[in-house]
Scaffold this active site. Structure first.
Site, short mmCIF file in Angstrom:
data_model
loop_
_atom_site.label_atom_id
_atom_site.label_comp_id
_atom_site.label_asym_id
_atom_site.label_seq_id
_atom_site.Cartn_x
_atom_site.Cartn_y
_atom_site.Cartn_z
CE LYS A 62 44.09 35.03 36.55
NZ LYS A 62 43.57 35.88 35.51
CB CYS A 88 29.13 34.77 44.17
SG CYS A 88 29.52 36.18 45.36
P1 NAD Z 1 36.28 31.72 36.45
O1 NAD Z 1 36.45 30.85 37.29
O2 NAD Z 1 36.23 31.51 34.85
O3 NAD Z 1 37.53 32.88 36.73
C1 NAD Z 1 38.02 33.45 37.63
C2 NAD Z 1 39.36 33.79 37.48
O4 NAD Z 1 40.03 32.58 37.47
C3 NAD Z 1 39.82 34.65 36.41
O5 NAD Z 1 40.71 35.52 36.64
C4 NAD Z 1 40.33 33.70 35.69
O6 NAD Z 1 41.20 34.31 34.48
C5 NAD Z 1 41.02 32.67 36.29
N1 NAD Z 1 41.22 31.42 36.00
C6 NAD Z 1 40.28 30.81 34.99
N2 NAD Z 1 40.99 29.61 34.49
C7 NAD Z 1 41.87 29.33 35.44
C8 NAD Z 1 42.81 28.28 35.93
N3 NAD Z 1 42.68 27.19 35.17
N4 NAD Z 1 43.83 28.42 37.00
C9 NAD Z 1 43.90 29.62 37.49
N5 NAD Z 1 43.03 30.64 37.44
C10 NAD Z 1 42.21 30.43 36.25
O7 NAD Z 1 35.10 32.64 37.05
P2 NAD Z 1 34.15 33.94 36.23
O8 NAD Z 1 33.10 33.17 35.42
O9 NAD Z 1 34.95 34.78 35.70
O10 NAD Z 1 33.52 34.62 37.54
C11 NAD Z 1 32.27 34.14 37.87
C12 NAD Z 1 32.07 33.04 39.02
O11 NAD Z 1 32.83 33.53 40.15
C13 NAD Z 1 30.79 32.52 39.31
O12 NAD Z 1 30.32 31.45 39.52
C14 NAD Z 1 30.38 33.32 40.51
O13 NAD Z 1 29.44 32.93 41.52
C15 NAD Z 1 31.92 33.36 41.20
N6 NAD Z 1 31.86 34.25 42.28
C16 NAD Z 1 32.12 33.79 43.56
C17 NAD Z 1 32.22 34.66 44.64
C18 NAD Z 1 32.35 34.41 46.07
O14 NAD Z 1 32.48 35.06 46.82
N7 NAD Z 1 31.83 33.07 46.21
C19 NAD Z 1 32.52 36.28 44.27
C20 NAD Z 1 32.13 36.38 43.02
C21 NAD Z 1 32.20 35.51 41.91
#
Ligand code: NAD
Length: 490
Positions: free
Chosen positions: A182, A291
């Site tokens: 997803k 991240c």
């Molecule tokens: P987000 O958590 O808002 O979204 C990530 C994914 O989760 C998307 O596909 C979104 O549609 C989905 N999602 C949203 N709500 C959901 C729910 N209730 N249930 C299931 N899925 C849901 O994150 P974002 O803002 O899109 O991405 C940025 C974040 O990701 C930052 O905090 C960044 O640090 C983190 N990140 C972490 C890593 C790592 O390897 N640790 C890598 C890249 C990004």
């Protein structure tokens, strides 16, 4: 040969989801946009909770056959997948530039690193499946072997959708699992359609890999779906906590790779110019939307002025604009909500007494690379993950204070220490609460061989790497065999 056909929107996949072939979605469609210009690139299907259930049932059936396919043959499909990524590298990079707003160098890096991730994943299929363990009982043959987890739901964010999808899809398929991906609905082609198109061409059996674009509703349905055995989530800590608690309630395996607020510690004996160059890369690469971004620059007070001046000089020289232009080094923030959040964090930090050395002004989605000085704990730029091109500088007097400041965060993803004295840098590094630490480098490093994973609010202890992928995407099973049933006391 580079072709342009893979991602050109056609009736085959436009406005569809990929689930045992291209199908009409249950939750309508959304536009796919170019982030720098707002132009429409196409249309994608949004999967409903019913689509998720149908995909899970199909994936479960397909997975049974895939698990029986010899590992080296599964590896062959992945090696072809990797090869095709390189064949279509330019087209994939174009799509990443347009859809995520990343500069071309980053997009190309993402494609090439992904091809390597998949190639290394393919090799997992040729590794030993288990071991003959010791047994204290004579006549008992005792084997520990790896078995697939089953159906794995992979949820990815928009910031690096190709590499973050690849690092889970590759090893999950290699270990004999089915995958339901997803991607974020802001990057559904670079983070979803591209994989489906490549895997179709690579000859992956039908029903084994699904792409269900969507937002929270689709993601939550995937997490709750009983036929999904594991969730591999990369995204924010806020959503990670929700997913962790739902998965926990179902006793479902869950890998959480979450946010970071990563300290970059510059000791007073460091080469200031080199440290500032590394710091600029760590802070401004991909607009600070990684991240692993260097989110807090902790600099010894004796060199802080010179470091800040060098960092500001580098920030001012960066070219901001549409990343489709090869000269551009800093592209747009992903969306207005996120740009407003960066603005809020900077404004809050200034109100509390910090100073702007350069930048600080948004121009729509284009945020000037910004250097803030006088930043202390309690200010938003210190306390929060910014996810924008902002480098907050905080000073310290002693190594103990640097460690204390670095650890003054619930996150624990990446950290870095710059010093001319390696033993001193190592002593500092040894006291950092962080899943990843780099000495004499900045925080944004990624290799398929180095285990990346966070502690604290940055993750739950799973790591992505060639060292850890087999464990992450399989389960151990203990099997014993005797030639006949032994005698028992009753
Ligand atoms: P987000 O958590 O808002 O979204 C990530 C994914 O989760 C998307 O596909 C979104 O549609 C989905 N999602 C949203 N709500 C959901 C729910 N209730 N249930 C299931 N899925 C849901 O994150 P974002 O803002 O899109 O991405 C940025 C974040 O990701 C930052 O905090 C960044 O640090 C983190 N990140 C972490 C890593 C790592 O390897 N640790 C890598 C890249 C990004």
């Amino acid at each position: 040969m580079t072709t342009k056909k893979l991602l050109t929107p056609t009736d085959i996949w436009s406005a569809k989801i990929y689930s045992n072939g291209w199908r009409d979605p249950g939750l309508g469609t959304e536009e796919v946009t170019e982030k720098a210009t707002g132009a429409t690139l196409g249309e994608i299907g949004i999967a409903s909770p019913e689509d998720v259930s149908v995909a899970a049932a199909t994936a479960r059936e397909a997975q049974k056959e895939w698990a029986k396919t010899p590992g080296p043959r599964r590896g062959d499909v992945l090696r072809e997948f990797s090869r095709l990524m390189l064949v279509h590298a330019d087209e994939l990079a174009d799509q990443i530039v347009r859809e995520t707003g990343s500069i071309r160098a980053k997009a190309q890096w993402e494609v090439h690193m992904s091809a390597r991730e998949i190639l290394e994943a393919g090799a997992l299929g040729s590794q030993p499946l288990g071991v003959l363990t010791a047994s204290a009982e004579a006549g008992r043959q005792s084997i520990a072997r790896r078995i697939p987890v089953g159906v794995i739901g992979v949820i990815t964010p928009w910031n690096s959708p190709f590499i973050l999808g690849s690092r889970a899809i590759g090893p999950a398929l290699a270990m004999g699992n089915a995958v339901i991906l997803k991607p974020d609905s802001q990057t559904p082609v670079a983070g979803g359609v591209s994989f489906a198109r490549l895997l179709e061409e690579a000859g992956l059996p039908p029903g084994l890999f699904h792409v269900l674009p969507g937002g929270a509703e689709t993601g939550a349905a995937l997490v709750k779906e009983p036929l999904v055995d594991m969730i591999s989530f990369t995204g924010s800590t806020r959503v990670g906590r929700q997913i962790g608690s739902i998965a926990g309630g179902q006793l479902k395996r869950v890998s959480l790779e979450l946010g970071g607020n990563n300290p970059y510690i510059v000791l007073d004996d460091a080469d200031i110019e080199a440290a500032a160059s590394a710091g600029a890369w760590g802070a401004f690469f991909h607009q600070g939307q990684i991240c692993l971004t260097a989110g807090r620059h902790l600099v010894h007070e004796r060199i802080a002025g010179a470091y800040a001046e060098a960092l500001a000089r580098k920030a001012k020289a960066l070219v901001v604009g549409d990343p489709f232009d090869e000269k551009v080094q800093v592209g747009p923030i992903i969306n207005e909500r996120q740009a407003a959040n960066v603005d809020r964090i900077v404004a809050d930090t200034l109100v509390k007494g910090a100073k702007v050395l350069t930048g600080g002004s948004p121009n729509g989605l284009f945020f000037e690379p910004t250097v803030l000085t006088g930043v202390r704990p309690g200010m938003a730029a210190f306390d929060e993950e910014i996810f924008g091109p902002v480098a907050p500088i905080t000073t310290f007097r002693t190594d103990d204070e640097a460690v204390e400041l670095a650890n003054a965060s619930e996150y624990g993803l990446a950290a870095a220490v710059a010093s001319a004295d390696l033993a001193r840098a190592q002593r500092v590094a040894d006291r950092l609460h962080s899943g990843v630490i780099h000495i004499n480098d900045q925080t944004v490093l990624h290799e398929v061989y180095g285990p990346i994973g966070g502690v604290g609010a940055s993750g739950n202890g799973f790591n992505h790497s060639t060292l850890t992928n087999a464990d992450q995407f399989s389960e151990w099973q203990w099997i014993t065999t005797r030639s006949h049933i032994p005698a028992y006391p009753f």
